[in-house]
Design an enzyme around this catalytic site. Structure first.
Site, short mmCIF file in Angstrom:
data_model
loop_
_atom_site.label_atom_id
_atom_site.label_comp_id
_atom_site.label_asym_id
_atom_site.label_seq_id
_atom_site.Cartn_x
_atom_site.Cartn_y
_atom_site.Cartn_z
N ASP A 138 0.95 -1.06 0.14
CA ASP A 138 0.14 0.03 0.00
C ASP A 138 0.69 1.22 -0.08
OD1 ASP A 138 -2.35 1.58 0.27
OD2 ASP A 138 -2.92 1.10 2.12
N ASP A 149 -9.08 3.76 -1.56
CA ASP A 149 -10.00 4.31 -0.39
C ASP A 149 -11.36 4.70 -0.71
OD1 ASP A 149 -7.82 3.33 0.94
OD2 ASP A 149 -7.15 5.24 1.42
#
Length: 910
Positions: free
Chosen positions: A510, A585
């Site tokens: 990430d 996200d």
């Protein structure tokens, strides 16, 4: 800096902030974009110097001159194998090298001979071989046209927007400088323009020691009204025109709770665009890793005579595309199709295909930021068993580490990681743990000390180690563009280096845009240094390298035996070779559910098939209805993972009441019954580069009704899915393509004709899915706790008949986790129904694999009732089979035919 980090953490943990557009540049705030966009279509200042032309068997070279500043460029043109044309433009004599993107191409593309057809003072005409294709290079102004017969397929610089800011000495500092190629009435105007030598955005100053170095080129696509690709954007599948707003931006960024339906940059950047019409599909691959903006406009143009090859004139729709990058060179691959599948193959020949994942990775993944400790993991694992919901992977986010030190475990919450991993291994399940590329600056942290001592950190403009703020606080950023750094990183995944790990632990990368909380636009300063190169030159490829090194580490730890699984947030062209991506996200909102479809479709078109979205939405809390609908949608997308923010209430599938638990269970079980088909699609994508989840127009390229559809999709070519993505929906309208097609509802087996809009009443249990008539799909109907538990289970074949064509399908099987398939250790069967006989034949006679699975049921949809059914294997007698026939649905079911899935056999229907 501490205050900055605290503010960022407050934003992340409250989950109440939306994206702050002010943190991210518009084109007007990006000096090179503003400068290049100010150049309007017109007469190009560039002229081809035909007397400098050199033609060898493999390439044409030709100098171009800018008549405004007399700077010369070098044009290189290559005809590549597979109907691809490559065009490179660089400075003829740059004062220092300009960045050319390495490692993305799987090899130096093989060339084919170019031949000169004609030449005069106006230009040259070259043959591209097949289909009477020609390249016309016009001299004054410079322009390049690719034609086939009388059709212009693509034109370069037809609107005169080629621009190349070349390096030179800055007069007052004697450092390297670039001047604009834009025509100017004042020769010093370019030197005075703001942002050329230094640029400030908010509180951040970009020193620009090399001055401006932007490049730009326009492409015209006659006959084209639909273009796609250039992910990642939270927008429709069909790209919009940008005349009245910003261009689409390609610049990998950590965008907090991104907005929908706009061209803002997101986490990844793949500079590939597909153009489609009913006549042809083509593609443009702009190989540049710097910040890039893409303008799109459409109009109607009259094409006139071009030399002697294009006769007459006619009005035709046209799409114009303009690419603008901050630095580097022009290196563009024109993929000339003519079909979409040809373009997929052409792009795959350049950048590779989707990695072939372990079968377990195609199952369901359960994730949260964060599962609190080992007992929490154990309880969640047990909850799936208690509620009879299968899953394959449970995930750990950043809180599992010792103070955000990656490659470590929290000594209190995860004190016995091997015991935890063994517990889930005993149930044939696996785990993913996060390893991010920002490294905590801590002299007691082995990883940091090793990277610092080896000099592997990215440097700031003054030569020191670049430091920024991320989850650990002050962090260094390894230079993954270095091969030695990547090799070292890969070695850290060895079981004796990454303590507490076992073979059932995989990795999640990430924050690898890279995310720098206190950096400009929440990323790295462009004047940071990777050896001789500025970060601006290669920003978009950083995440590509992180995933590459991580995947290599997982392969190496097994001695090259086991296939890796690595999820990445940032990506570039070629990232498909290293694992999966997700859409970042997102939020628990209906529109975010809807946008997951075009976002993954766009990624599939540019080679990245292993795509999914956080089921339920990362931010905010979904209603029970939204959560159920998201599971139903996610079950039919390639990467199937639920994930949630730290600040949201728990949302394991059984926490919304028994009715919703049952609905989620059914959606997940549908995924598991289809794993043989999904796995086969991944194998096919790995071999061909074709997308798994694909727009309808790929299979129905002459049907304009499919060209802009992005609320439904195909899995392979034989399953059509129209998820329910509207709140409170009582029905959806699905377009069933193909005038000669029939489609069968996979739940009711009802038959519907193609080329119609079909209204489908829905309830909360409905997932509209249709199987194409003329297809055969294998399923495994005995759903168990994980995919590995189903390894030896039998198959059911669903044969959907269309009287106008042979029904065909495939069955692929291997060990599900090693690279042994590359050694021909697999079985690959062709299934076909023709002339009232269903048969299985070997598609790979040189391959060997023994399976314990057998065929326990065959279901024929759209069948007539036979008088007799018999089955014969290659080495056995003919046996009569029992069958059931439902006249109300025309479904014929053969139970327990019993043949091995790897055998040759034929079933005859009389």
């Amino acid at each position: 800096m501490t205050a900055v980090l605290v503010l960022w953490l407050v934003a992340c943990l409250t989950g109440t902030w939306a994206v702050d557009r002010g943190n991210f540049k518009t084109c007007d705030q990006s000096s090179f974009c503003k400068r290049q966009r100010a150049l309007k279509p017109g007469e190009s200042p560039y002229r081809a110097l035909l007397e400098t032309m050199e033609l060898t068997n493999t390439r044409l070279t030709l100098q171009l001159i800018n008549d405004n500043n007399k700077v010369r460029l070098l044009l290189e043109l290559y005809r590549l194998q597979g109907n691809i044309t490559r065009v490179k433009i660089n400075e003829l004599k740059p004062l220092k090298p300009r960045y050319e993107v390495p490692d993305v191409l799987v090899r130096e593309p093989p060339t084919e001979p170019l031949s000169l057809l004609s030449q005069d003072e106006n230009g040259v005409v070259l043959s591209l071989g097949a289909e009477a294709q020609r390249v016309i290079v016009s001299a004054r102004p410079f322009r390049l046209d690719i034609v086939e017969g009388r059709d212009v397929l693509m034109s370069l610089n037809s609107r005169g927007l080629l621009a190349f800011e070349h390096l030179r000495m800055r007069k007052d500092t004697f450092s390297y400088k670039v001047t604009s190629t834009v025509a100017s009435t004042n020769k010093d105007e370019d030197e005075k323009e703001d942002g050329m030598w230094e640029e400030t955005f908010k509180s951040h100053t970009d020193s620009k020691p090399n001055g401006p170095s932007a490049i730009s080129l326009d492409f015209s696509l006659p006959g084209v009204e639909h273009v796609y690709g250039i992910p990642e954007h939270a927008d429709t599948l069909r790209l919009k025109t940008t005349d009245n707003g910003d261009p689409y931006r390609l610049y990998n960024l950590d965008v907090f709770q991104y907005e929908l339906y706009n061209p803002m940059a997101l986490y990844g950047a793949v500079p590939v665009m597909l153009a489609h019409s009913a006549q042809r599909t083509t593609g443009i691959f702009w190989l540049n890793a710097a910040e890039t903006w893409v303008d799109i406009s459409s109009n109607t143009t009259v094409f006139g005579k071009m030399l002697d090859y294009v006769q007459g004139s006619s009005e035709t729709p046209q799409t114009d595309v303009r690419w603008i990058s901050e630095s580097g060179i022009i290196d563009v691959f024109l993929m000339l199709g003519p079909t979409a599948k040809d373009v997929f193959a052409q792009y795959a020949s350049l950048t590779g295909t989707q990695s072939f994942p372990p079968l377990t990775a195609v199952g369901y993944h359960q994730c949260r930021w964060n599962y609190n400790d080992q007992e929490d993991v154990k309880a969640v694992d047990a909850g799936f068993d208690e509620h009879d919901i299968p899953y394959d992977f449970i995930w750990l986010d950043i809180e599992h580490t010792d103070g955000k030190r990656y490659f470590t475990w929290d000594p209190h919450k995860f004190a016995s990681p091997k015991e935890m991993l063994q517990g889930i291994m005993d149930k044939k399940r696996k785990m993913v743990a996060i390893v991010d590329p920002h490294i905590k600056v801590d002299n007691n942290y082995k990883i940091h000390n090793e990277i610092r001592s080896r000099g592997y950190y990215i440097k700031n403009k003054d030569g020191g180690d670049y430091e920024g703020w991320c989850w650990p606080g002050s962090a260094g950023y390894p230079d993954f563009t270095r091969e030695d750094m990547r090799a070292w990183w890969a070695s850290m995944f060895a079981y004796d280096q990454y303590e507490g790990t076992m073979e059932n632990l995989y990795t999640w990368n990430d924050m690898n845009e890279p995310s720098v909380f206190n950096g400009p636009e929440v990323t790295m300063h462009k004047d940071a240094m990777h050896g001789a190169w500025e970060h601006r030159d290669l920003h978009n490829i950083y995440g590509f390298y992180v995933q590459m090194a991580t995947a290599e580490g997982l392969v190496q730890r097994s001695g090259g035996v086991e296939r890796p699984f690595v999820l990445t947030r940032a990506f570039f062209a070629g990232s498909q070779r290293y694992g999966a991506v997700w859409t970042g996200d997102n939020a628990a909102e209906w529109d975010h559910l809807k946008i997951s479809i075009p976002m993954c479709l766009s990624l599939g078109l540019v080679g990245i098939s292993f795509c999914g979205a956080d089921v339920g939405g990362f931010f905010k809390s979904p209603s029970a209805e939204l959560l159920v609908r998201w599971y139903q949608t996610g079950a039919y997308q390639p990467f199937f993972r639920a994930h949630a923010h730290l600040d949201t209430p728990r949302r394991e599938p059984w926490l919304f009441g028994p009715e919703n638990t049952a609905l989620i269970r059914e959606a997940v079980r549908q995924r598991y019954t289809l794993l043989p088909y999904w796995y086969q699609q991944f194998y096919h994508a790995h071999r061909t580069g074709e997308p798994i989840m694909r727009p309808l127009w790929v299979e129905y390229p002459q049907d304009p009704a499919t060209f802009a559809l992005d609320d439904e999709f195909l899995i392979g070519r034989d399953l059509l899915v129209h998820p329910v993505t509207e709140e409170g929906s009582r029905g959806v309208t699905a377009y069933l393509p193909g005038k000669d097609e029939v489609w069968f509802d996979v739940h009711t087996f009802q038959k519907h004709n193609g080329a119609q809009n079909l209204y489908i009443p829905v309830t909360m249990s409905s997932i509209p899915v249709f199987q194409r008539g003329g297809s055969i799909i294998p399923r495994k109907l005995r759903v168990r706790r994980s995919s590995s538990c189903m390894e030896h289970d039998p198959y059911t074949l669903f044969v959907a008949l269309n009287p106008q064509r042979t029904a065909e399908g495939e069955l692929y099987e291997d060990d599900g986790h090693t690279f042994n398939y590359e050694k021909k250790e697999f079985l690959h069967r062709r299934l076909s129904f023709v002339n009232n006989a269903l048969s299985s034949v070997n598609l790979a006679p040189d391959a060997t694999f023994t399976t314990q699975s057998w065929i326990e049921r065959i279901v024929l949809l759209g069948a007539r009732k036979p008088s007799r059914v018999s089955m014969k294997t290659a080495d056995g007698p003919e046996n009569q089979l029992e069958f059931d026939y439902d006249s109300s649905t025309s479904v014929l079911t053969l139970r327990k035919p019993g043949m091995n899935a790897g055998a040759d056999w034929t079933v005859n229907f009389e």
